[in-house]
Write an enzyme that holds these catalytic residues in place. Structure first.
Site, PDB file in Angstrom:
ATOM      1  N   SER A   1      36.179  45.025  18.255  1.00 19.50           N
ATOM      2  CA  SER A   1      35.575  43.786  17.782  1.00 19.50           C
ATOM      3  C   SER A   1      34.592  44.081  16.661  1.00 19.50           C
ATOM      4  O   SER A   1      34.029  45.175  16.580  1.00 19.50           O
ATOM      5  CB  SER A   1      34.861  43.081  18.942  1.00 19.50           C
ATOM      6  N   ASP A   2      34.383  43.100  15.805  1.00 18.08           N
ATOM      7  CA  ASP A   2      33.375  43.213  14.764  1.00 18.08           C
ATOM      8  C   ASP A   2      32.821  41.827  14.475  1.00 18.08           C
ATOM      9  O   ASP A   2      33.519  40.824  14.658  1.00 18.08           O
ATOM     10  CB  ASP A   2      33.953  43.835  13.487  1.00 18.08           C
ATOM     11  N   THR A   3      31.567  41.793  14.037  1.00 18.91           N
ATOM     12  CA  THR A   3      30.893  40.533  13.730  1.00 18.91           C
ATOM     13  C   THR A   3      30.225  40.638  12.371  1.00 18.91           C
ATOM     14  O   THR A   3      29.593  41.651  12.069  1.00 18.91           O
ATOM     15  CB  THR A   3      29.817  40.216  14.795  1.00 18.91           C
TER      16      THR A   3
END
EC number: 3.6.1.9
Length: 189
Positions: free
Chosen positions: A72-74
């Site tokens: 995941s990445d934000t």
């Protein structure tokens, strides 16, 4: 979950670990090492999706055979600019000044991969900030909280006091959208 599959979180983020645990899955953790650099003409949504997929794929290489790996990445997006983790107080101050009194987007991408398949989603949430004073920005930096957060704030901590409204997924802003993540994992069960 099928006994032959094991879930692996490809992240060192304590927030993602806590959120994934809320879904009730048992999982291991691996720490993939990928270069997080935005390409010159890459759109924010494409960038965050690429990073989540690269993290998951790098995690798959580190995991046991038959693993299902979640990456995941934000990123925070303001005026079509991607705001990542601040490199310094000046960087943090610039970001928080840009966000002050305005709406911005938080994009969190989740990718779940195995040796046979991969599924991804990008969740975009609109967030509004109250106007911030220079003193608030300085005090917030001194707390240490902005240092490892995209956009230089954490909605789940002290930075939450700057947020006047959100439209979308609170958990995506924290780092892992629960509903969408569970839906992706279900594809592997």
């Amino acid at each position: 979950m099928k006994k032959s599959l094991s879930l692996v979180l490809a992240s060192g983020s304590p927030r993602r670990k806590e959120l994934l645990a809320q879904l009730g899955y048992d999982f291991d953790i691996v720490l993939p090492d990928i270069e997080e650099a935005k390409q010159a003409d890459e759109q924010a949504q494409d960038y965050v999706l690429r990073l989540s997929l690269e993290k998951a794929q790098a995690g798959l290489a580190l995991a046991k055979p038959d693993s299902v790996v979640l990456g995941s990445d934000t990123v925070v997006v303001c005026d079509d600019r991607v705001l990542e983790k601040p490199k310094s107080f000046e960087d943090s101050k610039r970001m928080l000044t840009d966000l002050s009194g305005r709406r911005h987007q938080v994009m969190t991408a989740v990718s779940v991969v195995s040796s046979e398949q991969q599924h991804s989603v990008v969740v975009t949430t609109d967030v509004w900030f109250k106007p911030l004073t220079h003193e608030e920005i300085e005090q917030y930096w001194q707390s240490g909280e902005p240092c490892d957060k995209a956009g230089s704030y954490g909605i789940q901590g002290l930075g939450g006091r700057f947020v006047t409204r959100i439209e979308g997924s609170y958990h995506a802003v924290v780092g892992l959208p629960l509903f969408e993540t569970d839906q992706l994992i279900q594809e592997f069960l």
